[in-house]
Design a protein around this motif. Sequence first.
Motif, mmCIF file in Angstrom:
data_model
loop_
_atom_site.group_PDB
_atom_site.id
_atom_site.type_symbol
_atom_site.label_atom_id
_atom_site.label_comp_id
_atom_site.label_asym_id
_atom_site.label_seq_id
_atom_site.Cartn_x
_atom_site.Cartn_y
_atom_site.Cartn_z
ATOM 1 N N PRO A 142 0.952 -1.299 -0.072
ATOM 2 C CA PRO A 142 -0.096 0.081 0.089
ATOM 3 C C PRO A 142 0.661 1.389 -0.038
ATOM 4 C CG PRO A 142 -0.943 -1.448 1.706
ATOM 5 C CD PRO A 142 0.378 -2.010 1.121
ATOM 6 N N ASP B 249 -0.877 6.436 2.238
ATOM 7 C CA ASP B 249 0.239 6.934 3.380
ATOM 8 C C ASP B 249 -0.408 6.908 4.777
ATOM 9 O OD1 ASP B 249 1.896 9.752 4.680
ATOM 10 O OD2 ASP B 249 2.823 7.690 4.168
ATOM 11 N N TYR B 250 -2.035 6.802 4.577
ATOM 12 C CA TYR B 250 -2.781 7.256 5.880
ATOM 13 C C TYR B 250 -3.591 5.907 6.268
ATOM 14 C CZ TYR B 250 -3.504 11.508 8.717
ATOM 15 O OH TYR B 250 -3.632 12.124 9.520
ATOM 16 N N VAL B 251 -2.773 5.280 7.373
ATOM 17 C CA VAL B 251 -3.561 4.098 7.867
ATOM 18 C C VAL B 251 -4.167 4.250 9.195
ATOM 19 C CG1 VAL B 251 -3.263 1.705 8.723
ATOM 20 C CG2 VAL B 251 -2.069 2.712 6.678
ATOM 21 N N ARG C 217 -7.958 2.761 4.879
ATOM 22 C CA ARG C 217 -6.840 3.023 4.241
ATOM 23 C C ARG C 217 -7.036 4.471 3.558
ATOM 24 N NH1 ARG C 217 -5.640 -1.798 1.345
ATOM 25 N NH2 ARG C 217 -4.720 -2.925 3.188
ATOM 26 N N ARG D 136 -4.137 12.912 4.338
ATOM 27 C CA ARG D 136 -5.232 13.301 5.428
ATOM 28 C C ARG D 136 -6.396 13.839 5.205
ATOM 29 N NH1 ARG D 136 -2.600 17.682 9.140
ATOM 30 N NH2 ARG D 136 -1.231 16.340 9.775
#
Lengths: 131, 131, 131, 131, 131, 131, 131, 131
Positions: free
Chosen positions: E39, E45-47, E91, E95
């Motif tokens: 991923p 980049d945002y989990v 996921r 932001r």
Amino acid sequence: MPLDNLAKKLGVPKSTLHYRIKRLERDGVIEGYYAKANPLKLGYDYVAIVLVRAKYGPHYHERVGRKIAAVPGVWAVYYVLGEYDFIVLVRALNREDYMHKLERLSKMADIERTSTQIAAKILKEDPRITV
Amino acid sequence: MPLDNLAKKLGVPKSTLHYRIKRLERDGVIEGYYAKANPLKLGYDYVAIVLVRAKYGPHYHERVGRKIAAVPGVWAVYYVLGEYDFIVLVRALNREDYMHKLERLSKMADIERTSTQIAAKILKEDPRITV
Amino acid sequence: MPLDNLAKKLGVPKSTLHYRIKRLERDGVIEGYYAKANPLKLGYDYVAIVLVRAKYGPHYHERVGRKIAAVPGVWAVYYVLGEYDFIVLVRALNREDYMHKLERLSKMADIERTSTQIAAKILKEDPRITV
Amino acid sequence: MPLDNLAKKLGVPKSTLHYRIKRLERDGVIEGYYAKANPLKLGYDYVAIVLVRAKYGPHYHERVGRKIAAVPGVWAVYYVLGEYDFIVLVRALNREDYMHKLERLSKMADIERTSTQIAAKILKEDPRITV
Amino acid sequence: MPLDNLAKKLGVPKSTLHYRIKRLERDGVIEGYYAKANPLKLGYDYVAIVLVRAKYGPHYHERVGRKIAAVPGVWAVYYVLGEYDFIVLVRALNREDYMHKLERLSKMADIERTSTQIAAKILKEDPRITV
Amino acid sequence: MPLDNLAKKLGVPKSTLHYRIKRLERDGVIEGYYAKANPLKLGYDYVAIVLVRAKYGPHYHERVGRKIAAVPGVWAVYYVLGEYDFIVLVRALNREDYMHKLERLSKMADIERTSTQIAAKILKEDPRITV
Amino acid sequence: MPLDNLAKKLGVPKSTLHYRIKRLERDGVIEGYYAKANPLKLGYDYVAIVLVRAKYGPHYHERVGRKIAAVPGVWAVYYVLGEYDFIVLVRALNREDYMHKLERLSKMADIERTSTQIAAKILKEDPRITV
Amino acid sequence: MPLDNLAKKLGVPKSTLHYRIKRLERDGVIEGYYAKANPLKLGYDYVAIVLVRAKYGPHYHERVGRKIAAVPGVWAVYYVLGEYDFIVLVRALNREDYMHKLERLSKMADIERTSTQIAAKILKEDPRITV
């Protein structure tokens, strides 16, 4: 008037420095100039950090966040992702003054609950960015 | 250079205004002058409010508070009376930068636990005092 | 009748002492005189500290605080700034008596939640102010 | 000197009343007589309810409870059965005075954590028992 | 095409292996085949792990669970028995993207509250079952 | 063998597709190929989400995170910024099997506390990334 | 038929023992006789302790408590004074059976929230009173 | 002696019933027979549910669970997976008796913290299994 000194320190011509500063202002990097005042000396004895829970709804964080920001004394409003929704920084003259400001927050229909943390001591408060 | 304008606006002679400003500086009410920069435009994308629990000990709030204040990126440290001991405001460039700063806090033997609240949106951040 | 003794102890004439006491009464510093009773010996076996959460609304802390204060057995009501809204001290004869008092609190539409802390042991309870 | 009035009101001879009061004193029901003072008028502006967590150990509630009770300004200490171990009522002149008292509590090796609830408003504080 | 290698490794004829695999597919043990993508390399980049509290109602866990599962970016929804009702894995690209997804969750009338935990670091994420 | 079909669907020559896939593999975007199995059908009846609190220390999140990741059955470990330090996803055959895995976690000296959330129902569990 | 043995053991005549037992039954001290069964052997594999928060209202603890007590599988209901209102003990055959019972609780309009604690292991469960 | 009645009710010969009961006893399904006593009538006025947090260590849940089970008055000990480790049911004669039992728990080095919930009212307490 510190422009002369700053130009000397940085080792660039005064005109170059002037040009760069104007460009930072135009790009919105520099938003203005002002005097840094000491709140305690101005009588602001009550500093509070309020954790706020709001009621959910469409785009609630924008709507409610702006209403909170409009309350006098509120100088910072952060929408956070955690157990609370907003962290709000408030400055007041004394407890009575703070109670009036808190009353304005509590009255809002969008607000479910607030939890005030009184700052018993300020060890640091300097929002200036070091570049 | 706004001195002329300000004197006109307030309706007092420029010299009187100059005298009063100098006195405020001497009394510590005015601590300095600076440019208000926009953190986002300077690349500071990560704003965090950290709730810190410290280990108890004599005058711990002074000792630990100062150590926290010394960490780069930390711009406000409030010792509060609640479930947590300190509320700390941190500014970082990005997550990686923030992780370095948080690592410095976590390493301190005096610190028991931290809880980071990431500011997903800043609705207001203006520490200037309206007089 | 301890007036004579007190005058001697303090080393002031009885009339001066009498005058000062009257003035304290007139200014509201002294609110009255009474006998300090031991609650346990009077059968009050149930001491509870109730943490109350109220529903928010205009001036809710005044309205709701007064209603709570009116419940028999409630002898202290503090409006606090934290996770709860009020901290209430209650005295009851036994569990059954306490349940009636708690029922009166729970019924109020303004009250969202209560959390009772039963005092298993009273290590100190002396509200007299040392001067 | 209210003895005469009280005797009239209750409809019993003054000597009977005198005898009964003496017996209550001898049995420990009445612990003394004193003037009820108004704390606010005496300058006690800071009222706090502190929730204390102690470290566990043999008979810890007695040992730690007594140490807490000995701190000046602490006028009530309840050992409770809940998330906290003690609920402590403290009276101080102002924030600085309260910070000294809180420092004395925090220093104790037996104390794990404290959570202060500042009373923003006192809606009732009357420990007198109605008989 | 790994079928030949796998057959050799397990020491069974290729046809037997082929038969068994077809049977696993038919019984629903094997649901499909796909490529395991990284991923982070795809820009995600945002989990986030979101703890969700829902409003109670008949079969609410089915109804609300499915609505949550339908939000893009949500790849796991567990109905749990604890302080929260659902644990949701999300996921997002960044932001801003995450804020859109969180907005879709917050808008649902069935949802009372969410608490986002941003994964600052992924130490392991491998849902493959070792047999 | 779906390569032919995929090439047709996307409308690109098979060789181009083959080249691109090889490049994604080389760049680490595609990490491998495997069969998606249904855990329930394989007997994995116990799905748990464990919230873990670790003891603080230098680079603790890396050290402790890796130790947790090494426990069999643990298939995801996220280091988060909140009240807990790690969110861990575990798969077990049944309660007894889960208890063995939890025992391995609890034994670690670095771990302060765990809180297990049993997934009573899985409404969605599909880690495949939609591109 | 253990009556003979018990009489011998206690050293009283059988008729005296018989008389006393009859009196205990008449006074409601002994409510009945029954066989103590082992729940695990009967297939009851799911033991849960549910912490319940109810909505407040007049005599709510009686009304809501009785409704909870009527749900099959619920064998103990305690109205407590703490953060929760009721602690409920439930016995079920398996997770699916438990989910049905929990559904019945969640549906009640009076119930605000439940938090299930699954008993991973029963170290003791013997309600018999030792006399 | 209810054997005759039970045989009639179920419509099976008395000998068959006798045989089946003996087999249930032999298999451990029936563990014994006893009289169900009413605790309140026996003077057990204090019913508490204690939530216990233990210190982690190898097989701690077995070791600590058994120690807790050995304390007089403790009649149920469940090891749970949640914020607490054990849920313990205790019966005592009165507050003083309960304090002694709680003291025994608090003294254990393995126990980190306890939170007592006093049952203000028992709406149901019937561990008998309906078959």
